[in-house]
Motif scaffolding. Sequence first.
Motif, PDB file in Angstrom:
ATOM      1  N   LEU A   1       0.827  -1.208   0.000  1.00 19.72           N
ATOM      2  CA  LEU A   1       0.000   0.000   0.000  1.00 19.72           C
ATOM      3  C   LEU A   1       0.861   1.258   0.000  1.00 19.72           C
ATOM      4  O   LEU A   1       0.465   2.296  -0.517  1.00 19.72           O
ATOM      5  N   PHE A   2       2.059   1.179   0.579  1.00 21.65           N
ATOM      6  CA  PHE A   2       2.967   2.324   0.592  1.00 21.65           C
ATOM      7  C   PHE A   2       3.804   2.367  -0.681  1.00 21.65           C
ATOM      8  O   PHE A   2       4.148   3.440  -1.173  1.00 21.65           O
ATOM      9  N   SER A   3       4.143   1.212  -1.244  1.00 19.70           N
ATOM     10  CA  SER A   3       4.877   1.187  -2.509  1.00 19.70           C
ATOM     11  C   SER A   3       4.055   1.849  -3.601  1.00 19.70           C
ATOM     12  O   SER A   3       4.565   2.635  -4.410  1.00 19.70           O
ATOM     13  N   ARG A   4       2.754   1.554  -3.626  1.00 23.01           N
ATOM     14  CA  ARG A   4       1.881   2.143  -4.644  1.00 23.01           C
ATOM     15  C   ARG A   4       1.747   3.646  -4.463  1.00 23.01           C
ATOM     16  O   ARG A   4       1.448   4.365  -5.414  1.00 23.01           O
ATOM     17  N   GLY A   5       1.972   4.131  -3.238  1.00 30.15           N
ATOM     18  CA  GLY A   5       1.908   5.571  -2.988  1.00 30.15           C
ATOM     19  C   GLY A   5       3.261   6.231  -3.052  1.00 30.15           C
ATOM     20  O   GLY A   5       3.394   7.422  -2.777  1.00 30.15           O
ATOM     21  N   ASN A   6       4.301   5.447  -3.415  1.00 29.33           N
ATOM     22  CA  ASN A   6       5.670   5.950  -3.537  1.00 29.33           C
ATOM     23  C   ASN A   6       6.139   6.628  -2.256  1.00 29.33           C
ATOM     24  O   ASN A   6       6.764   7.692  -2.288  1.00 29.33           O
ATOM     25  N   GLU A   7       5.844   6.002  -1.109  1.00 31.20           N
ATOM     26  CA  GLU A   7       6.282   6.538   0.175  1.00 31.20           C
ATOM     27  C   GLU A   7       7.240   5.565   0.855  1.00 31.20           C
ATOM     28  O   GLU A   7       7.219   4.358   0.611  1.00 31.20           O
TER      29      GLU A   7
ATOM     30  N   LYS B   1      10.442   2.458  -1.945  1.00 32.96           N
ATOM     31  CA  LYS B   1      11.233   3.651  -1.645  1.00 32.96           C
ATOM     32  C   LYS B   1      12.070   3.452  -0.387  1.00 32.96           C
ATOM     33  O   LYS B   1      13.230   3.886  -0.324  1.00 32.96           O
ATOM     34  N   PHE B   2      11.509   2.792   0.612  1.00 33.44           N
ATOM     35  CA  PHE B   2      12.255   2.517   1.842  1.00 33.44           C
ATOM     36  C   PHE B   2      13.429   1.601   1.540  1.00 33.44           C
ATOM     37  O   PHE B   2      14.522   1.754   2.078  1.00 33.44           O
ATOM     38  N   ARG B   3      13.216   0.651   0.625  1.00 29.75           N
ATOM     39  CA  ARG B   3      14.237  -0.331   0.288  1.00 29.75           C
ATOM     40  C   ARG B   3      15.422   0.286  -0.435  1.00 29.75           C
ATOM     41  O   ARG B   3      16.473  -0.333  -0.540  1.00 29.75           O
ATOM     42  N   SER B   4      15.243   1.479  -0.979  1.00 31.53           N
ATOM     43  CA  SER B   4      16.324   2.103  -1.735  1.00 31.53           C
ATOM     44  C   SER B   4      17.440   2.619  -0.817  1.00 31.53           C
ATOM     45  O   SER B   4      18.523   2.942  -1.286  1.00 31.53           O
ATOM     46  N   HIS B   5      17.195   2.672   0.487  1.00 33.32           N
ATOM     47  CA  HIS B   5      18.216   3.093   1.442  1.00 33.32           C
ATOM     48  C   HIS B   5      19.075   1.901   1.858  1.00 33.32           C
ATOM     49  O   HIS B   5      18.619   0.771   1.902  1.00 33.32           O
ATOM     50  N   LYS B   6      20.311   2.176   2.190  1.00 32.09           N
ATOM     51  CA  LYS B   6      21.204   1.135   2.713  1.00 32.09           C
ATOM     52  C   LYS B   6      21.330   1.348   4.221  1.00 32.09           C
ATOM     53  O   LYS B   6      21.803   2.371   4.665  1.00 32.09           O
ATOM     54  N   ILE B   7      20.945   0.347   4.963  1.00 34.55           N
ATOM     55  CA  ILE B   7      20.891   0.483   6.414  1.00 34.55           C
ATOM     56  C   ILE B   7      21.835  -0.493   7.104  1.00 34.55           C
ATOM     57  O   ILE B   7      21.868  -1.670   6.781  1.00 34.55           O
ATOM     58  N   LYS B   8      22.579   0.005   8.062  1.00 37.67           N
ATOM     59  CA  LYS B   8      23.452  -0.869   8.841  1.00 37.67           C
ATOM     60  C   LYS B   8      22.598  -1.678   9.817  1.00 37.67           C
ATOM     61  O   LYS B   8      21.684  -1.160  10.442  1.00 37.67           O
ATOM     62  N   ARG B   9      22.925  -2.946   9.924  1.00 36.83           N
ATOM     63  CA  ARG B   9      22.146  -3.820  10.807  1.00 36.83           C
ATOM     64  C   ARG B   9      22.177  -3.319  12.250  1.00 36.83           C
ATOM     65  O   ARG B   9      21.168  -3.376  12.960  1.00 36.83           O
ATOM     66  N   ALA B  10      23.318  -2.804  12.679  1.00 34.11           N
ATOM     67  CA  ALA B  10      23.412  -2.315  14.053  1.00 34.11           C
ATOM     68  C   ALA B  10      22.446  -1.159  14.286  1.00 34.11           C
ATOM     69  O   ALA B  10      21.918  -0.985  15.387  1.00 34.11           O
ATOM     70  N   SER B  11      22.199  -0.370  13.245  1.00 36.72           N
ATOM     71  CA  SER B  11      21.271   0.749  13.385  1.00 36.72           C
ATOM     72  C   SER B  11      19.839   0.250  13.521  1.00 36.72           C
ATOM     73  O   SER B  11      19.042   0.825  14.268  1.00 36.72           O
ATOM     74  N   LEU B  12      19.508  -0.812  12.793  1.00 38.98           N
ATOM     75  CA  LEU B  12      18.176  -1.392  12.909  1.00 38.98           C
ATOM     76  C   LEU B  12      17.962  -1.954  14.312  1.00 38.98           C
ATOM     77  O   LEU B  12      16.879  -1.830  14.890  1.00 38.98           O
ATOM     78  N   LYS B  13      19.002  -2.549  14.852  1.00 40.11           N
ATOM     79  CA  LYS B  13      18.904  -3.063  16.217  1.00 40.11           C
ATOM     80  C   LYS B  13      18.686  -1.908  17.191  1.00 40.11           C
ATOM     81  O   LYS B  13      17.908  -2.010  18.142  1.00 40.11           O
TER      82      LYS B  13
END
Length: 286
Positions: A141-147, A164-176
């Motif tokens: 639902l968010f992909s279709r809204g480009n958010e 759009k969220f997937r286009s970022h590169k995130i460090k695993r430690a930051s997700l933790k």
Amino acid sequence: MTNTLISFGYATAHRRVGPALLARQPAWVWSLSGETIIWSNEAGCRFFHSKSLPDLLGRKFRRISPATVQIARMGRTARAGDTQDAVLRFFLGMDPVAVSTQLTRISLASGEDAIFVEARDWSDEAEAGPRSKAAVRFAKLFSRGNESAALITPAGDVDQSSDKFRSHKIKRASLKAVSNFSADDAVAVALDDGSVLNAFAARDTDGEIAHIFATITAASDGLPVLFNQTPIDETDDVEDMERADDAPSGDEAISNDPQDTALPLVGTDESADGAPLVASSDTPTD
């Protein structure tokens, strides 16, 4: 849409709203005027035949429609925590639909009051599909809204995310780090590119974190960041959130790979007061 997604996050973090995030029954958080929807779960979006959650959040409902009038009346007269059962009449296109609901006036940690509406005994199992796919449908639902939006597990892994969220590169430690809410329900983490990862805890009926709703915004639009990026050792894994070339795209699939750099930030006190609110059916107008 940025401020809209922050409002969506605050609603997600409310103790009455969080358990409904991936529920089969439609649920919404309406503005006190009854003219806009602040929050909706996937079932609520499907109820209005909307394929994009950002589109539904940006929709204006007619002031004179029965639901709008009813919600607005509740907004003027109810106090936080007031609850009421009501049969709401919505218009889906030209077809009137009556839905049994429970309405509650709630106060969000952002300082905004709103009306939480939960549908009762609404059935469209054929359209809903397997319950296990609820998070996948939510992310679409968010992909279709480009958010930029994602659902993160309590362990700090990305469950489902928008393109759009997937286009970022995130460090695993930051997700933790962003999953370390302790007693707080809202956290902000500064990302390497200067943007901010805003995260909001969706708790179950027992008060345990079931999912974390996350959205990436410009620093000026996000929650206040209390900490800088946590130092990451060179040997730490970096999760590339971009999908592989052979992976399905768009509606075909939503990647489960974690992909964000985040830093623990602000905790917001959440008001546990919820009050039933009167909702009525409205005909959305573009």
